[in-house]
Design a protein around this motif. Structure first.
Motif, PDB file in Angstrom:
ATOM      1  N   GLY A  43      -7.428   7.207  -4.533  1.00 55.47           N
ATOM      2  CA  GLY A  43      -6.972   6.870  -3.189  1.00 55.47           C
ATOM      3  C   GLY A  43      -5.935   7.848  -2.667  1.00 55.47           C
ATOM      4  O   GLY A  43      -5.582   8.838  -3.330  1.00 55.47           O
ATOM      5  N   ASN A  44      -5.452   7.544  -1.487  1.00 61.36           N
ATOM      6  CA  ASN A  44      -4.544   8.468  -0.809  1.00 61.36           C
ATOM      7  C   ASN A  44      -3.204   8.618  -1.524  1.00 61.36           C
ATOM      8  O   ASN A  44      -2.713   9.734  -1.703  1.00 61.36           O
ATOM      9  CB  ASN A  44      -4.355   8.001   0.636  1.00 61.36           C
ATOM     10  N   THR A  45      -2.618   7.499  -1.943  1.00 59.65           N
ATOM     11  CA  THR A  45      -1.331   7.620  -2.639  1.00 59.65           C
ATOM     12  C   THR A  45      -1.499   8.289  -4.001  1.00 59.65           C
ATOM     13  O   THR A  45      -0.603   8.996  -4.459  1.00 59.65           O
ATOM     14  CB  THR A  45      -0.655   6.242  -2.835  1.00 59.65           C
ATOM     15  N   PRO A  88       0.353   2.086  -1.690  1.00 59.84           N
ATOM     16  CA  PRO A  88      -0.132   1.899  -0.319  1.00 59.84           C
ATOM     17  C   PRO A  88       0.571   0.698   0.312  1.00 59.84           C
ATOM     18  O   PRO A  88       1.129  -0.142  -0.399  1.00 59.84           O
ATOM     19  CB  PRO A  88      -1.620   1.598  -0.505  1.00 59.84           C
ATOM     20  N   ILE A  89       0.529   0.636   1.634  1.00 59.86           N
ATOM     21  CA  ILE A  89       1.023  -0.550   2.330  1.00 59.86           C
ATOM     22  C   ILE A  89      -0.095  -1.579   2.385  1.00 59.86           C
ATOM     23  O   ILE A  89      -1.193  -1.300   2.870  1.00 59.86           O
ATOM     24  CB  ILE A  89       1.466  -0.192   3.773  1.00 59.86           C
ATOM     25  N   PHE A  90       0.184  -2.726   1.838  1.00 58.94           N
ATOM     26  CA  PHE A  90      -0.718  -3.873   1.938  1.00 58.94           C
ATOM     27  C   PHE A  90       0.059  -4.986   2.637  1.00 58.94           C
ATOM     28  O   PHE A  90       1.068  -5.475   2.107  1.00 58.94           O
ATOM     29  CB  PHE A  90      -1.152  -4.350   0.548  1.00 58.94           C
ATOM     30  N   PHE A  91      -0.412  -5.390   3.802  1.00 58.53           N
ATOM     31  CA  PHE A  91       0.281  -6.425   4.576  1.00 58.53           C
ATOM     32  C   PHE A  91       1.784  -6.162   4.680  1.00 58.53           C
ATOM     33  O   PHE A  91       2.607  -7.005   4.376  1.00 58.53           O
ATOM     34  CB  PHE A  91      -0.019  -7.820   4.020  1.00 58.53           C
ATOM     35  N   TYR A  92       2.082  -4.941   5.053  1.00 58.75           N
ATOM     36  CA  TYR A  92       3.462  -4.524   5.330  1.00 58.75           C
ATOM     37  C   TYR A  92       4.387  -4.530   4.122  1.00 58.75           C
ATOM     38  O   TYR A  92       5.603  -4.530   4.260  1.00 58.75           O
ATOM     39  CB  TYR A  92       4.071  -5.344   6.492  1.00 58.75           C
ATOM     40  N   SER A 128      -1.559   2.141  -6.567  1.00 60.67           N
ATOM     41  CA  SER A 128      -2.773   1.766  -5.826  1.00 60.67           C
ATOM     42  C   SER A 128      -3.843   1.214  -6.758  1.00 60.67           C
ATOM     43  O   SER A 128      -3.980   1.670  -7.893  1.00 60.67           O
ATOM     44  CB  SER A 128      -3.346   2.996  -5.110  1.00 60.67           C
ATOM     45  N   LEU A 188      -3.820   6.849   7.441  1.00 58.57           N
ATOM     46  CA  LEU A 188      -4.680   7.233   6.319  1.00 58.57           C
ATOM     47  C   LEU A 188      -5.297   5.952   5.791  1.00 58.57           C
ATOM     48  O   LEU A 188      -4.574   5.022   5.429  1.00 58.57           O
ATOM     49  CB  LEU A 188      -3.865   7.903   5.207  1.00 58.57           C
ATOM     50  N   ASP A 189      -6.610   5.893   5.773  1.00 54.74           N
ATOM     51  CA  ASP A 189      -7.241   4.633   5.390  1.00 54.74           C
ATOM     52  C   ASP A 189      -8.247   4.810   4.254  1.00 54.74           C
ATOM     53  O   ASP A 189      -8.078   4.270   3.169  1.00 54.74           O
ATOM     54  CB  ASP A 189      -7.915   4.001   6.617  1.00 54.74           C
ATOM     55  N   ARG A 242      -6.824   1.913  -6.168  1.00 52.40           N
ATOM     56  CA  ARG A 242      -7.826   2.990  -6.153  1.00 52.40           C
ATOM     57  C   ARG A 242      -7.424   4.126  -7.078  1.00 52.40           C
ATOM     58  O   ARG A 242      -6.281   4.570  -7.042  1.00 52.40           O
ATOM     59  CB  ARG A 242      -7.918   3.597  -4.743  1.00 52.40           C
ATOM     60  N   LEU A 264       5.714   0.031  10.377  1.00 48.38           N
ATOM     61  CA  LEU A 264       4.829  -0.060   9.214  1.00 48.38           C
ATOM     62  C   LEU A 264       5.562  -0.064   7.873  1.00 48.38           C
ATOM     63  O   LEU A 264       5.185  -0.780   6.955  1.00 48.38           O
ATOM     64  CB  LEU A 264       3.829   1.106   9.273  1.00 48.38           C
ATOM     65  N   ALA A 322      -2.780   2.491   7.018  1.00 46.28           N
ATOM     66  CA  ALA A 322      -3.919   2.870   7.854  1.00 46.28           C
ATOM     67  C   ALA A 322      -3.552   2.963   9.334  1.00 46.28           C
ATOM     68  O   ALA A 322      -4.168   3.719  10.081  1.00 46.28           O
ATOM     69  CB  ALA A 322      -5.035   1.846   7.678  1.00 46.28           C
ATOM     70  N   THR A 323      -2.562   2.208   9.733  1.00 46.25           N
ATOM     71  CA  THR A 323      -2.263   2.111  11.165  1.00 46.25           C
ATOM     72  C   THR A 323      -1.151   3.073  11.562  1.00 46.25           C
ATOM     73  O   THR A 323      -0.592   3.774  10.708  1.00 46.25           O
ATOM     74  CB  THR A 323      -1.837   0.673  11.516  1.00 46.25           C
TER      75      THR A 323
HETATM   76  C1  LIG Z   1      -5.248  -5.686   1.084  1.00 44.93           C
HETATM   77  C2  LIG Z   1      -4.975  -4.591   2.066  1.00 44.93           C
HETATM   78  C3  LIG Z   1      -3.950  -4.742   2.970  1.00 44.93           C
HETATM   79  C4  LIG Z   1      -3.639  -3.708   3.862  1.00 44.93           C
HETATM   80  N1  LIG Z   1      -2.617  -3.889   4.742  1.00 44.93           N
HETATM   81  C5  LIG Z   1      -2.287  -2.881   5.587  1.00 44.93           C
HETATM   82  C6  LIG Z   1      -1.219  -3.039   6.533  1.00 44.93           C
HETATM   83  O1  LIG Z   1      -0.519  -4.057   6.575  1.00 44.93           O
HETATM   84  N2  LIG Z   1      -0.961  -2.005   7.368  1.00 44.93           N
HETATM   85  C7  LIG Z   1      -1.678  -0.843   7.348  1.00 44.93           C
HETATM   86  O2  LIG Z   1      -1.391   0.058   8.130  1.00 44.93           O
HETATM   87  N3  LIG Z   1      -2.682  -0.644   6.447  1.00 44.93           N
HETATM   88  C8  LIG Z   1      -2.995  -1.640   5.582  1.00 44.93           C
HETATM   89  N4  LIG Z   1      -4.021  -1.455   4.671  1.00 44.93           N
HETATM   90  C9  LIG Z   1      -4.705  -0.149   4.583  1.00 44.93           C
HETATM   91  C10 LIG Z   1      -4.161   0.730   3.422  1.00 44.93           C
HETATM   92  O3  LIG Z   1      -2.759   0.865   3.497  1.00 44.93           O
HETATM   93  C11 LIG Z   1      -4.826   2.100   3.488  1.00 44.93           C
HETATM   94  O4  LIG Z   1      -6.218   1.966   3.312  1.00 44.93           O
HETATM   95  C12 LIG Z   1      -4.287   3.099   2.488  1.00 44.93           C
HETATM   96  O5  LIG Z   1      -4.810   4.384   2.768  1.00 44.93           O
HETATM   97  C13 LIG Z   1      -4.620   2.735   1.066  1.00 44.93           C
HETATM   98  O6  LIG Z   1      -3.977   3.630   0.198  1.00 44.93           O
HETATM   99  P1  LIG Z   1      -4.629   4.069  -1.213  1.00 44.93           P
HETATM  100  O7  LIG Z   1      -5.871   4.840  -0.883  1.00 44.93           O
HETATM  101  O8  LIG Z   1      -3.593   4.888  -1.873  1.00 44.93           O
HETATM  102  O9  LIG Z   1      -4.921   2.795  -1.944  1.00 44.93           O
HETATM  103  C14 LIG Z   1      -4.385  -2.496   3.824  1.00 44.93           C
HETATM  104  C15 LIG Z   1      -5.434  -2.362   2.895  1.00 44.93           C
HETATM  105  C16 LIG Z   1      -5.728  -3.389   2.033  1.00 44.93           C
HETATM  106  C17 LIG Z   1      -6.846  -3.203   1.028  1.00 44.93           C
END
Ligand SMILES: Cc1cc2nc3c(=O)[nH]c(=O)nc-3n(C[C@H](O)[C@H](O)[C@H](O)COP(=O)(O)O)c2cc1C
Length: 193
Positions: A15-17, A84-88, A10, A166-167, A12, A138, A132-133
């Motif tokens: 962050g959560n992960t 974390p998941i970023f754009f799947y 991550s 988790l967001d 962060r 996912l 987050a979703t």
């Molecule tokens: C660039 C970006 C893309 C993301 N894309 C998704 C997504 O495709 N689906 C989703 O559910 N959450 C998405 N998220 C939300 C993150 O997965 C979520 O905030 C997560 O808790 C972040 O984990 P971290 O705190 O370990 O970084 C996105 C966040 C960012 C910043």
């Protein structure tokens, strides 16, 4: 002593992960193994430049922090990857690491000519991810990506711990059961290697 690599993917720091991986690491330590931590955002790592400088030796020719990481990847008995998941898919930091491991893919399949269908994993891999979703699909694409990334490292995807909804930073702290689950997984992983 067994050595387990913990890869923080991550951007962060809290962050959560990161929190989840810290708990898994604690499980590993409590079970008596050594942990090496790699925080990807702290490293200087170029994306793969697709120049195939690795073609002769299987070693990437880009001189940056990947050189050390690649040795760590190949000398551990198990690894825990958290992204974390970023754009799947995984975070960009994580994807850069994965793509640089194309050099290890070249070593395995082009130089050592291991047959594609021969699976003989000597490492175990635990994947931790959050999004987050609450989308049903996912983690679908990411799991495929991680499976084949682990394959290059001769690691089987031993377990994936995936958490939805988790967001914001700190969200995971509202779920002590998730923290307990990753802690236990860290302990268990240590006991199976
Ligand atoms: C660039 C970006 C893309 C993301 N894309 C998704 C997504 O495709 N689906 C989703 O559910 N959450 C998405 N998220 C939300 C993150 O997965 C979520 O905030 C997560 O808790 C972040 O984990 P971290 O705190 O370990 O970084 C996105 C966040 C960012 C910043």
């Amino acid at each position: 002593m067994q050595k387990i690599l913990a890869i923080y993917g991550s951007p962060r720091r809290k962050g959560n992960t990161t929190v989840l991986l810290d708990h898994a690491v604690q499980g590993v330590v409590d079970a008596g193994a050594e942990v090496e931590k790699i925080v990807l955002r702290d490293l200087k790592m170029s994306p793969c430049l697709e120049i195939y400088g690795c073609k002769e030796t299987g070693r990437c020719i880009i001189q940056d922090d990947f050189q050390k990481v690649s040795d760590q990847l190949l000398s551990c008995q198990a690894l825990i990857l958290a992204s974390p998941i970023f754009f799947y898919t995984v975070s960009a930091f994580t994807k850069i690491l994965m793509d640089r491991c194309q050099s290890l893919w070249v070593k395995k399949y082009w130089i050592d000519k291991v047959p594609y269908d021969q699976r003989n994993p000597k490492r175990k891999g635990l994947f931790i991810s959050v999004g987050a979703t609450r989308e049903k699909k996912l983690f679908d694409g990411t799991l495929l990506t991680v499976k084949y990334f682990f394959d290059v490292l001769d690691a089987e995807l031993w377990r994936a711990l995936l958490y939805r909804e988790l967001d914001f930073e700190g969200d995971v702290l509202k779920h002590p059961e998730y923290l307990q689950e990753v802690y236990e997984a860290g302990r268990e992983l240590t006991s199976v290697i």
